[in-house]
Scaffold this active site. Structure first.
Site, PDB file in Angstrom:
ATOM      1  N   GLU A  40       0.853  -1.185   0.000  1.00 51.88           N
ATOM      2  CA  GLU A  40       0.000   0.000   0.000  1.00 51.88           C
ATOM      3  C   GLU A  40       0.888   1.234   0.000  1.00 51.88           C
ATOM      4  O   GLU A  40       2.113   1.139   0.162  1.00 51.88           O
ATOM      5  CB  GLU A  40      -0.943   0.007   1.210  1.00 51.88           C
ATOM      6  CG  GLU A  40      -0.252  -0.040   2.538  1.00 51.88           C
ATOM      7  CD  GLU A  40      -1.230  -0.115   3.710  1.00 51.88           C
ATOM      8  OE1 GLU A  40      -0.829   0.246   4.826  1.00 51.88           O
ATOM      9  OE2 GLU A  40      -2.390  -0.537   3.508  1.00 51.88           O
ATOM     10  N   HIS A  42      -8.591   1.159   3.826  1.00 52.11           N
ATOM     11  CA  HIS A  42      -8.480   0.067   2.875  1.00 52.11           C
ATOM     12  C   HIS A  42      -9.754  -0.119   2.064  1.00 52.11           C
ATOM     13  O   HIS A  42      -9.691  -0.542   0.912  1.00 52.11           O
ATOM     14  CB  HIS A  42      -8.119  -1.223   3.605  1.00 52.11           C
ATOM     15  CG  HIS A  42      -6.843  -1.102   4.359  1.00 52.11           C
ATOM     16  ND1 HIS A  42      -5.719  -0.563   3.804  1.00 52.11           N
ATOM     17  CD2 HIS A  42      -6.513  -1.423   5.634  1.00 52.11           C
ATOM     18  CE1 HIS A  42      -4.741  -0.575   4.687  1.00 52.11           C
ATOM     19  NE2 HIS A  42      -5.197  -1.085   5.808  1.00 52.11           N
TER      20      HIS A  42
END
Length: 309
Positions: free
Chosen positions: A208, A246
């Protein structure tokens, strides 16, 4: 690495609401949870798990313990982890989010000195499907198999595990290395472990935005990893310098399917998804645009490796 149904597991912070909840879920999954720690609550039980005031007491009464899963509040994590290390526990999973960075620096140094494996903080922990649950993974999403799942994300890990399960690609193990700024074990450490793991045939690495761990992992894979590896990077549409949840990452990824993206050269705009994707592509690592693409990429990667056998 010792994560088997026979592994002896301790839960620090077992009387915390989240600790009590997941102690029950871990035990019901088959994890050998033999004790919990909660100062002042010695002699009580949670889900028939005996509680002790100190780790030293638990070890003295029950013998050596393999792994501790920590659910205590952020400012208590350092003391809890050091107490576990002092009692000889060499695998520690820190589920707690937001541990003070300087505390984590201290803990990492002590872990190196004692050869202790630290997972987290801010992690769902580890699951070996069908064998052991250490943390908060949604066990229903997983099934035994040969794909190792290694992730910085929490909830996104469950999403990808479910995509793999739906495609009949079981998992050998799933590890959340943690989402805080400083974590105890790196992608590179776990890549080496999975590369040597006989139960793992392919690796899915989930990164990420933020930091440079994905770029480092890409170089390490190119230099040292033999098993087929697939990458996915969440947050490619995040504003520069901004971290998104997320769920937002997944939605952005779904919307991006079919679009053409301009990828920055490796090293440009560090911390961005584009930099990380470019690093993986430069290392000839297939990169999924969305979680739903991962199973097909894994199947393609497995075909040549299985033919070699």
């Amino acid at each position: 690495m010792n994560f088997t149904p026979e592994s002896k597991v301790l839960i620090q912070g077992i009387t915390e609401p989240i600790g009590a909840t997941y102690a029950a879920l871990m035990k019901n999954y088959g994890t050998n949870v033999i004790a919990g720690i909660s100062p002042g609550r010695s002699g009580e039980q949670v889900e028939e798990i005996e509680i002790f005031d100190m780790v030293e007491q638990a070890v003295g009464n029950l013998g050596a313990i393999d792994t501790s899963v920590i659910f205590v509040p952020p400012y208590d994590v350092l003391d809890a982890a050091l107490e576990a290390m002092a009692a000889g526990i060499r695998q520690i999973i820190i589920v707690t989010e937001g541990m003070p960075p300087l505390d984590m620096v201290h803990l990492v140094r002590q872990a190196e000195a004692t050869e202790t494996l630290i997972v987290g903080p801010n992690t769902p922990g580890i699951i070996v499907p069908g064998k052991i649950l250490l943390g908060t993974h949604k066990s229903d999403f997983y099934t035994p198999g040969s794909v190792g799942l290694l992730s910085r994300s929490g909830t996104l890990t469950y999403e990808i595990a479910w995509q793999l399960t739906q495609a009949k690609l079981g998992q050998s193990i799933a590890i959340g290395i943690g989402s805080d700024a400083i974590v105890g074990s790196s992608f590179a450490q776990w890549l080496q472990i999975l590369d040597e793991d006989e139960a793992t045939e392919a690796i899915v690495l989930v990164g990420e935005i933020g930091g440079s761990s994905e770029e480092t992992a890409a170089h390490y894979i190119a230099e040292a990893i033999d098993k087929p590896t697939i990458a996915y990077v969440a947050g490619r549409h995040a504003p520069k310098g901004k971290r998104l949840g997320h769920a937002g990452d997944i939605m952005a990824a779904q919307l991006s399917v079919g679009r053409t993206h301009q990828v920055s050269p490796v090293g440009a705009d560090p911390d961005t998804a584009q930099s990380k994707i470019a690093a993986f592509k430069a290392a000839n690592i297939p990169v999924a645009q969305s979680p739903s693409e991962i199973p097909d990429l894994v199947k393609k990667a497995l075909k040549p490796s299985r033919k070699k056998k």
